[in-house]
Motif scaffolding. Structure first.
Motif, PDB file in Angstrom:
ATOM      1  N   TYR A  27       0.839  -1.232   0.140  1.00  0.00           N
ATOM      2  CA  TYR A  27      -0.009  -0.064  -0.046  1.00  0.00           C
ATOM      3  C   TYR A  27       0.839   1.160  -0.189  1.00  0.00           C
ATOM      4  N   LEU A  36      -8.327   1.497  -3.382  1.00  0.00           N
ATOM      5  CA  LEU A  36      -8.404   2.486  -2.115  1.00  0.00           C
ATOM      6  C   LEU A  36      -7.505   3.639  -2.408  1.00  0.00           C
ATOM      7  N   GLN A  68      -8.724   7.560  -2.765  1.00  0.00           N
ATOM      8  CA  GLN A  68      -8.320   8.402  -1.574  1.00  0.00           C
ATOM      9  C   GLN A  68      -7.662   9.965  -2.464  1.00  0.00           C
TER      10      GLN A  68
END
Length: 194
Positions: free
Chosen positions: A50, A91, A95
């Motif tokens: 991530y 994700l 964002q």
């Protein structure tokens, strides 16, 4: 348009960036593989991937992120990790207000070679030809990420939701994104690297 392709994987996550210019002219910008250590706990491996994805998104500020659509495989642990990493890519893009698209491996092969069942070597060869590279990106995850980006440039129908996602950004994030896009375009594009 700057397209960032993601070939999700828990051990190696391929990231490829291309620029789609006028008349669908595609040019190479960047390719890399984000790695996690198999001996680490899975939560820390996911965090590593991530953080690596966020760093790439912040560095290149793509117009769209194209991610391999996860499909069922015999090895459930592999497909689970791949699906988790694909979710992290979505994700991180959400964002930042970046639209995402999903394309299956067969769609990618069809878009690049004209054959949805093309072998990996043929896909790598076409990635080299389309992007005018002297050698195929290694490992295969890197070539697959570039193929994912090329597929989206040629067949954008995989977009989850079209248009900009700026409504999810704060005013400061919007201003920063606009300034970075202007700066990048003002420099005549982004430095190409491999």
């Amino acid at each position: 348009m700057l397209i960032l392709g993601v070939d999700p994987g828990l051990t190696r996550c391929g990231v490829g960036v291309i620029e789609a210019g006028a008349s669908r002219r595609l040019s190479f910008v960047h390719v890399d593989v984000i790695r996690s250590k198999p001996e680490q706990p899975q939560d820390l491996r996911l965090l590593t991937i991530y953080n690596g994805l966020c760093a790439k998104f912040d560095r290149f500020i793509p117009d769209v992120v194209s991610i391999e659509r996860v499909f069922a495989q015999e090895n459930r642990s592999t497909v689970l990790g791949t699906a988790q990493v694909a979710g992290l890519a979505m994700l991180a893009a959400a964002q930042r207000g970046i639209p995402t698209a999903l394309h299956t491996p067969s769609e990618v092969k069809l878009a690049i070679t004209g054959n949805g069942m093309a072998p990996k070597a043929q896909v790598e060869n076409m990635v080299m030809r389309i992007l005018s590279l002297n050698e195929p990106p290694k490992p295969a995850d890197a070539a697959d990420a570039l193929a994912q980006a090329i597929c989206h440039a040629l067949r954008p129908a995989g977009a989850i939701q079209g248009g900009e996602r700026e409504e999810h950004l704060t005013a400061a994030q919007r201003q920063w994104a606009v300034a970075m896009q202007k700066a990048r375009r003002g420099r005549g594009g982004i430095k190409r690297d491999m």
